[in-house]
Design an enzyme around this catalytic site. Structure first.
Site, PDB file in Angstrom:
ATOM      1  N   HIS A 305       0.854  -1.185   0.000  1.00  0.00           N
ATOM      2  CA  HIS A 305       0.000   0.000   0.000  1.00  0.00           C
ATOM      3  C   HIS A 305       0.887   1.230   0.000  1.00  0.00           C
ATOM      4  CE1 HIS A 305      -3.182   2.798   1.095  1.00  0.00           C
ATOM      5  NE2 HIS A 305      -4.001   1.867   0.674  1.00  0.00           N
ATOM      6  N   ASP A 363      -7.977  -5.338  -0.017  1.00  0.00           N
ATOM      7  CA  ASP A 363      -8.460  -5.995  -1.236  1.00  0.00           C
ATOM      8  C   ASP A 363      -8.154  -7.471  -1.266  1.00  0.00           C
ATOM      9  OD1 ASP A 363      -9.522  -3.697  -2.402  1.00  0.00           O
ATOM     10  OD2 ASP A 363      -7.515  -3.016  -2.874  1.00  0.00           O
TER      11      ASP A 363
HETATM   12  N1  CMC Z   1       4.314  -7.390  -4.956  1.00  0.00           N
HETATM   13  C1  CMC Z   1       5.651  -7.388  -5.091  1.00  0.00           C
HETATM   14  N2  CMC Z   1       6.435  -6.317  -4.898  1.00  0.00           N
HETATM   15  C2  CMC Z   1       5.823  -5.167  -4.570  1.00  0.00           C
HETATM   16  C3  CMC Z   1       4.432  -5.083  -4.412  1.00  0.00           C
HETATM   17  C4  CMC Z   1       3.676  -6.255  -4.616  1.00  0.00           C
HETATM   18  N3  CMC Z   1       2.340  -6.216  -4.482  1.00  0.00           N
HETATM   19  N4  CMC Z   1       4.087  -3.829  -4.064  1.00  0.00           N
HETATM   20  C5  CMC Z   1       5.228  -3.120  -4.018  1.00  0.00           C
HETATM   21  N5  CMC Z   1       6.280  -3.945  -4.323  1.00  0.00           N
HETATM   22  C6  CMC Z   1       7.693  -3.558  -4.321  1.00  0.00           C
HETATM   23  C7  CMC Z   1       8.044  -2.741  -5.565  1.00  0.00           C
HETATM   24  O1  CMC Z   1       8.497  -3.563  -6.622  1.00  0.00           O
HETATM   25  C8  CMC Z   1       9.114  -1.825  -5.039  1.00  0.00           C
HETATM   26  O2  CMC Z   1      10.330  -2.553  -5.000  1.00  0.00           O
HETATM   27  P1  CMC Z   1      11.724  -1.793  -5.255  1.00  0.00           P
HETATM   28  O3  CMC Z   1      11.869  -0.812  -4.135  1.00  0.00           O
HETATM   29  O4  CMC Z   1      12.737  -2.902  -5.203  1.00  0.00           O
HETATM   30  O5  CMC Z   1      11.602  -1.141  -6.594  1.00  0.00           O
HETATM   31  C9  CMC Z   1       8.722  -1.561  -3.574  1.00  0.00           C
HETATM   32  O6  CMC Z   1       7.898  -2.700  -3.197  1.00  0.00           O
HETATM   33  C10 CMC Z   1       7.887  -0.280  -3.387  1.00  0.00           C
HETATM   34  O7  CMC Z   1       6.848  -0.308  -4.335  1.00  0.00           O
HETATM   35  P2  CMC Z   1       6.237   0.989  -5.010  1.00  0.00           P
HETATM   36  O8  CMC Z   1       5.578   0.595  -6.288  1.00  0.00           O
HETATM   37  O9  CMC Z   1       7.277   2.072  -5.059  1.00  0.00           O
HETATM   38  O10 CMC Z   1       5.168   1.401  -3.926  1.00  0.00           O
HETATM   39  P3  CMC Z   1       3.910   2.286  -4.193  1.00  0.00           P
HETATM   40  O11 CMC Z   1       3.623   2.932  -2.899  1.00  0.00           O
HETATM   41  O12 CMC Z   1       4.109   3.179  -5.366  1.00  0.00           O
HETATM   42  O13 CMC Z   1       2.800   1.223  -4.610  1.00  0.00           O
HETATM   43  C11 CMC Z   1       0.873  -0.124  -4.623  1.00  0.00           C
HETATM   44  C12 CMC Z   1       1.711   0.893  -3.837  1.00  0.00           C
HETATM   45  C13 CMC Z   1      -0.411  -0.427  -3.850  1.00  0.00           C
HETATM   46  C14 CMC Z   1       0.495   0.469  -6.002  1.00  0.00           C
HETATM   47  C15 CMC Z   1       1.702  -1.401  -4.811  1.00  0.00           C
HETATM   48  O14 CMC Z   1       2.059  -1.952  -3.559  1.00  0.00           O
HETATM   49  C16 CMC Z   1       0.980  -2.448  -5.662  1.00  0.00           C
HETATM   50  O15 CMC Z   1       1.034  -2.378  -6.898  1.00  0.00           O
HETATM   51  N6  CMC Z   1       0.274  -3.429  -5.002  1.00  0.00           N
HETATM   52  C17 CMC Z   1      -0.513  -4.399  -5.724  1.00  0.00           C
HETATM   53  C18 CMC Z   1      -1.840  -3.763  -6.106  1.00  0.00           C
HETATM   54  C19 CMC Z   1      -2.758  -3.599  -4.923  1.00  0.00           C
HETATM   55  O16 CMC Z   1      -2.945  -4.500  -4.121  1.00  0.00           O
HETATM   56  N7  CMC Z   1      -3.356  -2.404  -4.845  1.00  0.00           N
HETATM   57  C20 CMC Z   1      -4.364  -2.112  -3.823  1.00  0.00           C
HETATM   58  C21 CMC Z   1      -3.954  -0.980  -2.967  1.00  0.00           C
HETATM   59  S1  CMC Z   1      -5.039  -0.840  -1.562  1.00  0.00           S
HETATM   60  C22 CMC Z   1      -6.537  -0.325  -2.190  1.00  0.00           C
HETATM   61  C23 CMC Z   1      -6.647   1.122  -2.413  1.00  0.00           C
HETATM   62  O17 CMC Z   1      -6.397   1.923  -1.489  1.00  0.00           O
HETATM   63  O18 CMC Z   1      -7.058   1.477  -3.532  1.00  0.00           O
END
Ligand code: CMC
Length: 429
Positions: A305, A363
């Site tokens: 998240h 989710d």
């Molecule tokens: N599986 C594997 N690796 C992950 C995941 C995941 N679900 N989420 C983040 N990472 C890794 C990512 O690859 C990155 O690694 P590195 O630092 O080595 O590059 C690190 O963790 C940080 O990720 P980020 O993309 O910079 O983090 P963010 O804050 O931009 O992304 C997120 C948040 C929710 C988009 C992401 O965690 C994700 O894509 N999760 C899966 C989709 C999901 O479940 N979304 C629902 C969010 S909750 C509902 C809502 O509020 O809408």
């Protein structure tokens, strides 16, 4: 307000003031920065940027805290109901018993949609994604309810807010019924909000429909958990759309469009599809390996998240609700649930997920619960939109009533071609 930081541009010292909230991090006010220094700040994805003042929702992502108007989500989900939560988000206080009766009455009396809306639905293919239908149907409300689109009129704003909260379950149920080829079921106003929605989804004209109170309560709790979440992508979209003076129905349609994406509201649908793709617990390690592989775009859906770097407090409540629903329905050996529980166990002990603070989010559990209740996966985000409409409306209303509100207009760091002259076609290579 004190000065938190000063820096020098050429010979000029620029002071940047700080502003403190009631709880949580303070902000550096950069609103005069461009005028003083001729520079913008750069923050793609708004990871360090507060875009507004708000009194509605507070999140502490490190501690796993979520408050609506100061009340912990756990208490609201345990003791409250969805319409009470809607009142709280909209008006700032929990209602007295009379205020609650009045609010419930007003919402209930607006549950029907203009009858021509049903013809509007006929234009869609039956296999259209219900979120596509929702974006269009909610946007179309502004073509049906002209008497509540003047945003400068407080009474019209109030009527539009009540209409949105009242009609969104009716539209969501119509989108569902249309996709399965069943007749629309009109709202029945002696039922509570969530039972009414369940009935509009699952009743058919040829037989009586009995509400299961455990399922109704569980869904009501899911709605409470999804009602608001501070300045997330779809809420920021609603505010940005509203900042230009667009009418509230159009703004909520914009929010629904944003929510649809798999990184936001579409994640519960994506999480369930991922569990089905994994299929059996023995295949989990290969998916975990893919999630860790930098060269593989695969992510574990339902994990991680932007704000919570701790267990999402909503996920804890949701986990309990999932078990209540499965028990009530007598589902013991669901293969998806087996995969989900094993995936949760492995990920919570895996170095990669621990180090990056990737916990299961709401989710991850909501998909399993909604599937058990009989909703197809493409309805999951629609249910999220239904609940979040309340938060969107509260945030939209707060923005419109904020005297310092301006049209939202981000700037950019331009990296394209500098000025150049037009070449006639014959001279181009
Ligand atoms: N599986 C594997 N690796 C992950 C995941 C995941 N679900 N989420 C983040 N990472 C890794 C990512 O690859 C990155 O690694 P590195 O630092 O080595 O590059 C690190 O963790 C940080 O990720 P980020 O993309 O910079 O983090 P963010 O804050 O931009 O992304 C997120 C948040 C929710 C988009 C992401 O965690 C994700 O894509 N999760 C899966 C989709 C999901 O479940 N979304 C629902 C969010 S909750 C509902 C809502 O509020 O809408």
């Amino acid at each position: 307000m004190g000065i938190v930081t000063s820096f020098t541009v050429g010979n000029k010292v620029i002071d940047l003031p700080a502003r403190e909230g009631s709880v949580g991090p303070s902000v550096v006010d950069i609103s005069k920065l461009y005028a003083q220094a001729g520079m913008f700040t750069y923050d793609p994805g708004f990871t360090s940027t507060a875009s507004c003042d708000s009194k509605i929702t507070y999140i502490d992502g490190d501690e796993g805290i979520l408050l609506y108007r100061g009340y912990p989500i756990e208490q609201l989900a345990e003791h409250g109901d969805f319409l009470e939560t809607a009142y709280l988000l909209l008006y700032g206080e929990l209602p007295t018993s009379q205020q609650k009766d009045d609010f419930v009455y007003r919402v209930t009396r607006h549950t029907m949609v203009h009858d021509q809306m049903s013809r509007f639905f006929q234009g869609f293919r039956r296999d259209a994604h219900p979120m596509a239908v929702m974006v269009a149907a909610v946007g179309a409300l502004s073509a049906f309810y002209h008497d509540s689109t003047d945003i400068s009129d407080e009474h019209q704003r109030m009527v539009a807010s009540i209409r949105m909260i009242a009609k969104i379950p009716t539209l969501a149920a119509m989108a569902f019924k249309y996709s399965i080829g069943q007749p629309f079921i009109y709202p029945k106003n002696d039922l509570d909000y969530t039972s009414n929605f369940l009935r509009m989804c699952y009743a058919v004209p040829c037989e009586e429909y009995y509400i299961n109170p455990v399922l109704s309560r569980a869904l009501d709790r899911i709605f409470i958990l999804h009602a608001d979440h501070e300045q997330n992508a779809s809420t920021a979209t609603v505010r940005l759309a509203g900042s230009s003076g667009a009418n509230p129905f159009a703004c909520i349609a914009a929010g629904i469009a944003c929510l649809w994406g798999p990184a936001h509201g579409g994640a519960n649908e994506a999480a369930l599809e991922m569990l089905a793709e994994i299929g059996t617990p023995d295949r989990i390690p290969q998916f975990i390996a893919r999630a860790k592989d930098k060269n593989d775009p695969f992510r574990l859906m339902g994990f991680g998240h932007r704000v919570y770097k701790n267990y999402d407090p909503r996920a804890k409540i949701m986990q309990r609700t999932t078990h209540e629903v499965l028990n009530e329905l007598g589902i013991k050996d669901d293969p998806l649930l087996d995969v989900a529980l094993e995936l949760e166990r492995i990920a919570l002990h895996d170095e990669y997920f621990i180090e990056k603070k990737l916990y299961p989010n709401i989710d991850f559990y909501s998909g399993i619960t909604l599937k058990a209740m009989g909703f197809p996966t493409d309805m999951f985000t629609v249910l999220f939109a239904l609940a979040r409409t309340t938060g969107w409306i509260a945030q939209w209303k707060e923005m419109i009533e904020d005297p310092s509100q301006k049209i939202g207009r981000p700037r950019q760091l331009y990296t394209g071609a500098p000025r150049r002259d037009y070449l006639p076609l014959a001279q181009r290579r």
